[in-house]
Design a protein around this motif. Structure first.
Motif, PDB file in Angstrom:
ATOM      1  N   SER A 143      -5.095   8.205  -4.211  1.00 27.42           N
ATOM      2  CA  SER A 143      -4.983   7.112  -5.182  1.00 27.42           C
ATOM      3  C   SER A 143      -6.284   7.278  -6.152  1.00 27.42           C
ATOM      4  O   SER A 143      -6.159   6.766  -7.492  1.00 27.42           O
ATOM      5  CB  SER A 143      -5.187   6.014  -4.400  1.00 27.42           C
ATOM      6  N   ALA A 154       2.277   1.781  -3.432  1.00 29.14           N
ATOM      7  CA  ALA A 154       1.048   2.150  -4.309  1.00 29.14           C
ATOM      8  C   ALA A 154       0.859   3.560  -4.133  1.00 29.14           C
ATOM      9  O   ALA A 154       0.621   4.474  -5.031  1.00 29.14           O
ATOM     10  CB  ALA A 154      -0.071   1.190  -3.942  1.00 29.14           C
ATOM     11  N   ILE A 179      -4.235   3.364  -7.460  1.00 27.83           N
ATOM     12  CA  ILE A 179      -4.522   1.829  -6.763  1.00 27.83           C
ATOM     13  C   ILE A 179      -5.838   1.489  -7.468  1.00 27.83           C
ATOM     14  O   ILE A 179      -6.686   2.364  -7.179  1.00 27.83           O
ATOM     15  CB  ILE A 179      -4.480   1.993  -5.263  1.00 27.83           C
ATOM     16  N   ARG A 230      -6.993  -4.940  -3.495  1.00 31.95           N
ATOM     17  CA  ARG A 230      -6.301  -4.054  -4.371  1.00 31.95           C
ATOM     18  C   ARG A 230      -4.814  -4.241  -4.506  1.00 31.95           C
ATOM     19  O   ARG A 230      -4.208  -3.413  -5.213  1.00 31.95           O
ATOM     20  CB  ARG A 230      -6.511  -2.666  -3.797  1.00 31.95           C
ATOM     21  N   CYS A 231      -4.387  -5.531  -3.818  1.00 33.17           N
ATOM     22  CA  CYS A 231      -2.806  -5.508  -3.694  1.00 33.17           C
ATOM     23  C   CYS A 231      -2.354  -6.111  -4.951  1.00 33.17           C
ATOM     24  O   CYS A 231      -2.937  -7.080  -5.468  1.00 33.17           O
ATOM     25  CB  CYS A 231      -2.603  -6.335  -2.536  1.00 33.17           C
ATOM     26  N   TYR A 260       0.959  -1.105  -0.009  1.00 32.47           N
ATOM     27  CA  TYR A 260      -0.021  -0.171   0.045  1.00 32.47           C
ATOM     28  C   TYR A 260       1.036   1.249  -0.078  1.00 32.47           C
ATOM     29  O   TYR A 260       0.491   2.253  -0.787  1.00 32.47           O
ATOM     30  CB  TYR A 260      -0.959  -0.015   1.111  1.00 32.47           C
ATOM     31  N   SER A 305       1.359   6.857  -6.847  1.00 31.90           N
ATOM     32  CA  SER A 305      -0.014   7.536  -7.185  1.00 31.90           C
ATOM     33  C   SER A 305       0.261   9.149  -7.046  1.00 31.90           C
ATOM     34  O   SER A 305      -0.875   9.743  -7.437  1.00 31.90           O
ATOM     35  CB  SER A 305      -1.174   6.939  -6.350  1.00 31.90           C
TER      36      SER A 305
END
Lengths: 310, 317, 333
Positions: free
Chosen positions: C194, B251, B269, B288-289, B248, B255
């Motif tokens: 995100s 990610a 993500i 979401r990984c 996370y 982002s």
């Protein structure tokens, strides 16, 4: 703070899109004690109004206006024959009470619908158009707002003689829209600033289209809320008029019954005659008021909010 | 002894939709004069932690387990009266909606003086105003603006006034929840610089809470990355940003658009944060990984030490 | 893009003044100049970034282009047609070609209307297609913004969508008419990082697949750098610098742009960043209305030159213009 609500209920088909919000509203409504009491009372009154056609069918002497018990020449107390007794002419008080419920609904709801319709359309127009239209309509609203409705109706009826019940309804509607229109105007002004209205403008929508698709659906819940309060005030005005002797002599309303009690000097002699219409007026106005308060809670966005903090 | 130690803190809210587990099993420690930053997206529980430390959870929120040790004393055990003294006296807060924290009909100087007098009535009105003068000097508001009303201040000055108010009682710990969110970037930079200096000068412990990685990276010694109510990575700033371990964190970092480095395609993500009323089993990020493995969705992850002081809540890192 | 840039939108000498009401206790209203005679060109197929702080007038530019507000002076051309005076049918035709994505997705969707109602409204307004083809167009637009499968969202109301999903719906609404030009007014300022990245990438795809020109309004230079081919920096209603995105970030020429870049918190690759230090510690008084907009906060400025004469945008290298007296000769601090 940014809040991402994410729910995963089963999807509801498009045509019944309103059911979701409705069920949600109903579940809030159910939590309100006031709302439940109000609704129960209203259902009782509605049943009374619906049943008002039955007594005259059983026996013509139960006709609330013209039916007279041939054996009775003066007001009598409750008996098996007349559950709530009779009035001075020997008319049945219970059937009058039922007919009164019908009149109360008729007067209250139709006056409220009319005044809300007027108030909503005027308020939306004023708020959306702005500038001089706004000023003009709101000054008019102010002028009407400061006039005491009851006094105006009294003057009108002393000028034109006895008023028909529908005339009274129309007059009440004409005098009770300004309060609603002010609130709807305020709501419209704030909606006009919201970017979904601007987005519609950028998409090329006409003014009418914006009002119908974007402003109206968002002010209607508020208008409905005010309708319940307007019903209350309309019933009270009609009752007051009738009691003061300016009612429609051709209808049996609870105010009318009170007037008969008073005019024939039975005020302190016949509680069986005085109390039922009095209590009914209080209860029906109370029940609409309680319904309104409960709806207020349903519409309150703060109560709709799913999560706090986090 | 650490200034603040939080052990295994869990907080939930009763909502209409059910019981929302806003924070679960969060532990961290803060030394005197150090700063700690919490980063996470909305709904990750970072604000809730701040409120819990202040003892200001909303009425539908409750702490279900854990301890909050402040100077060795468990804040969850002490009386409300004692908590009131600690609040603002020793732990102060700079709120998210700082702009609205000032009373619009009262002069700024009077508001801060009042705050001082409530906590130490002995100083008196004149003494309190003297102290406000010093505070304004410290946060950089000109003397002649002291008697203004809040609406006469710019956004940056309001924020400075709020910081002055937080400093008023010389707290040991300040919790800053999105302290600069509403400010423009130049003013934000000035405020953050100011805050760092003040922290050094007065040796205050600070907790920064923000959704913006870059702000937290700018001011904090230690960083905690939060996701869906859990701390997922915790460590020194350099460690977490330069060698992130948890998927996370990686990610999130990729982002953010930056003005440095190469202009590479951002990797958003996919998906959305989970519903915390019905949190998923196992790792909360596994949906979401990109590196999720078969077991991730079933078994709850445990803390893994990456290096001394740097740990992560992931099996496979 | 080819070498010969082809302008789709031209703004010429636009000025916008907001009048504020005077207080009840006397005192006349003051005029606030939101835009001070701005001119710029946006080329076909590019994403153009307009970067500024709050109150810089950046949102006003967008609102003037879509005719939500009227300029006090100046002209705007879309494909060489003047648009500020359009009315009636001509205005409606123009509306079909220019759309806007608003900042706050919690405000820009009508809570009483479903996703389908919202996205299909522009189609209904312009009487495009019949109910069946409309549904197809709506579903297509939804797929292009990543709301798929469309059936899952079509009949939802906004309160059952997350912030990111709402903004996608708003983008789909703007795109369903296949406009030539779209204004995105801080579309991600209310969203998490995100989710913002998802929205950015959708905008990039839009440009690629639908060959739409985008004016991206933002307060974040980093976001503008990521998305935009060219960037304009605006400060208090004045354009300070226009140029290719990467050039603006790597070698800004205007002291204000440099101050902005200084102020952005950096993490990660902090080594390569130099500080320009062009921001004045304490503001100085602007001498008169003619001074450079940045004069009160500029360390480089000179009283005699910058305080007396407002600099005009001057080209300092191809495609790169700066409004600063010292841009050409350069300055040292």
């Amino acid at each position: 703070m940014k809040v991402d609500t994410f729910q995963s209920e089963a999807d509801i088909p498009r045509r019944f899109g309103w059911i979701g919000p409705f069920l949600e509203g109903w579940s809030i409504f159910k939590q309100s004690l006031l709302g439940k009491i109000g609704l129960t009372l209203l259902i009782i009154f509605a049943v009374m109004a619906l049943c008002s056609f039955i007594p005259p069918l059983i026996n013509p002497m139960y006709n609330p206006m013209t039916g007279v018990d041939p054996e009775i020449t003066h007001s009598t107390g409750p008996s098996w024959r007349h559950w709530l007794g009779t009035d001075f002419m020997g008319r049945d008080i219970f059937s009058q009470l039922l007919a009164g419920a019908r009149v109360a609904f008729m007067v209250g709801v139709s006056a409220a619908v009319m005044s809300i319709f007027l108030g909503t359309s005027i308020g939306m127009t004023a708020g959306y158009m702005g500038s001089f239209v706004d000023t003009l309509l709101m000054r008019l609203a102010d002028m009407i707002m400061v006039m005491p409705t009851l006094l105006v109706v009294l003057i009108l009826s002393s000028v034109f003689g006895q008023l028909n019940i529908w005339t009274i309804v129309v007059i009440i509607a004409l005098f009770r829209w300004p309060g609603v229109s002010r609130i709807i105007r305020g709501q419209t002004l704030s909606l006009k600033q919201r970017s979904f209205v601007e987005a519609a403008k950028v998409a090329g929508a006409s003014h009418l289209g914006i009002i119908i698709r974007h402003i109206m659906p968002n002010v209607l819940p508020l208008a409905f809320l005010f309708m319940t309060f307007r019903v209350t005030s309309a019933i009270i005005i009609e009752a007051a008029l009738a009691f003061l002797g300016f009612g429609d002599p051709g209808t049996v309303s609870w105010g009318m019954m009170l007037q008969w009690v008073w005019k024939t000097g039975h005020m302190f002699q016949a509680p069986y005659w005085l109390l039922p219409p009095g209590i009914c007026i209080s209860l029906i106005t109370l029940s609409f008021y309680m319904l309104g308060r409960a709806m207020d809670e349903v519409l309150d966005p703060r109560l709709r909010k799913e999560d706090q903090g986090a | 002894m650490a200034l603040l130690e939080v052990e295994n803190l869990s907080i939930g809210y009763n909502t209409k939709g059910g019981y929302l587990k806003a924070v679960e099993g969060v532990s961290f420690a803060l030394e005197e004069g150090q700063s700690l930053g919490f980063v996470g997206e909305s709904g990750c529980g970072k604000t809730t932690i701040g409120m819990a430390l202040m003892g200001l959870l909303p009425s539908n929120g409750s702490i279900t387990q854990g301890r909050i040790l402040f100077e060795g004393e468990d804040l969850l055990e002490i009386s409300e009266k004692k908590m009131r003294q600690i609040r603002w006296g020793k732990i102060a807060m700079i709120f998210q909606a700082a702009m609205n924290a000032l009373n619009p009909v009262q002069r700024v100087v009077d508001q801060i003086a009042e705050a001082i007098m409530t906590h130490s009535p002995a100083v008196g009105k004149r003494g309190a105003i003297e102290q406000v003068k010093d505070l304004f000097q410290i946060v950089g508001i000109p003397q002649e603006r002291m008697r203004d009303y809040p609406h006469q201040y710019s956004g940056g000055m309001k924020q400075r006034a709020i910081i002055a108010m937080a400093l008023a009682c010389r707290p040991k710990l300040i919790i800053a929840d999105e302290p600069t969110t509403a400010l423009d970037v130049i003013v934000q930079d000035q405020i953050l610089e100011e805050t760092k200096n003040l922290q050094r000068e007065f040796n205050i412990g600070m907790i920064f809470i923000s959704h913006d990685i870059s702000i937290v990276a700018d001011v904090s010694h230690d960083i905690g990355i939060m996701y869906a109510g859990q701390l997922v990575e915790y460590g020194a700033r350099e460690e977490v940003f330069e060698s992130p371990v948890h998927p996370y964190t990686k990610a999130l970092l990729s982002s953010y658009p930056t003005i440095t480095g190469d202009r590479s395609l951002l990797q958003p993500i996919p998906g959305e944060t989970p519903n915390l009323i019905y949190p998923p089993d196992g790792c909360r990020f596994c949906d979401r990984c990109p590196g999720a493995k078969p077991g991730c969705g079933e078994e709850s992850p445990v803390w893994v030490d990456v290096s001394p002081g740097h740990k992560t809540l992931c099996y496979h890192c | 893009m080819d070498n010969q840039p082809n302008p789709i939108l031209q703004i010429e000498d636009i000025r916008k003044v907001y009048k504020t009401k005077g207080s009840v206790l006397g005192g006349p209203g003051t005029d606030v100049v939101a835009l001070d005679r701005i001119s710029l060109e946006i080329y076909k197929g590019e994403i153009f970034g307009l970067v500024g702080e709050s109150g810089s007038g950046k949102t006003t530019v967008g609102r003037l282009i879509v005719s939500l507000e009227k300029a006090n002076q100046g002209e705007i051309f879309l494909d060489d047609v003047e648009i500020t005076g359009l009315k009636g049918r001509a205005l409606k035709g123009f509306r079909r070609r220019v759309q806007m994505i608003f900042q706050d997705p919690y405000q820009s969707l009508n809570p009483q209307r479903s996703v389908y109602d919202t996205i299909s409204e522009p189609l209904a307004v312009h009487a495009i297609g019949n109910p069946e083809t409309r549904q197809e167009l709506v579903e297509e637009a939804m797929k292009s913004v990543g709301l798929s499968p469309p059936g899952d969202f079509l009949h939802r109301y906004p309160h059952r969508l997350s912030g990111g999903q709402r903004q996608r719906v708003a983008i789909a609404r703007a795109m369903v008419l296949r406009p030539q030009f779209v204004i995105a007014d801080e579309p991600t300022s209310m969203l998490d990082a995100s989710i913002s990245a998802q929205i950015f990438n959708i905008l990039l795809e839009m440009r690629e697949n639908l060959s739409v020109t985008i004016l991206f309004i933002t307060h974040s230079l980093a976001a503008a750098r990521y998305l935009c081919d060219r960037i304009a920096v605006i400060y208090r209603g004045n354009l300070m610098e226009i140029g290719p995105g990467e050039e603006i970030i790597r070698s800004p020429r205007h002291p204000y742009t440099q101050a902005l870049i200084d102020a952005i918190p950096k993490f990660g690759h902090s080594g390569e960043i130099k500080r320009y230090g062009t921001l004045l510690g304490t503001e100085r008084e602007g001498t008169n209305g003619l001074c450079c907009a940045f004069f009160p906060r500029c360390k480089v400025a000179s009283e005699t030159r910058c305080g007396e004469e407002r600099p005009r945008l001057n080209e300092c290298s191809p495609l790169h213009s700066v409004a600063c007296h010292y841009a050409e000769e350069g300055f040292e601090l």
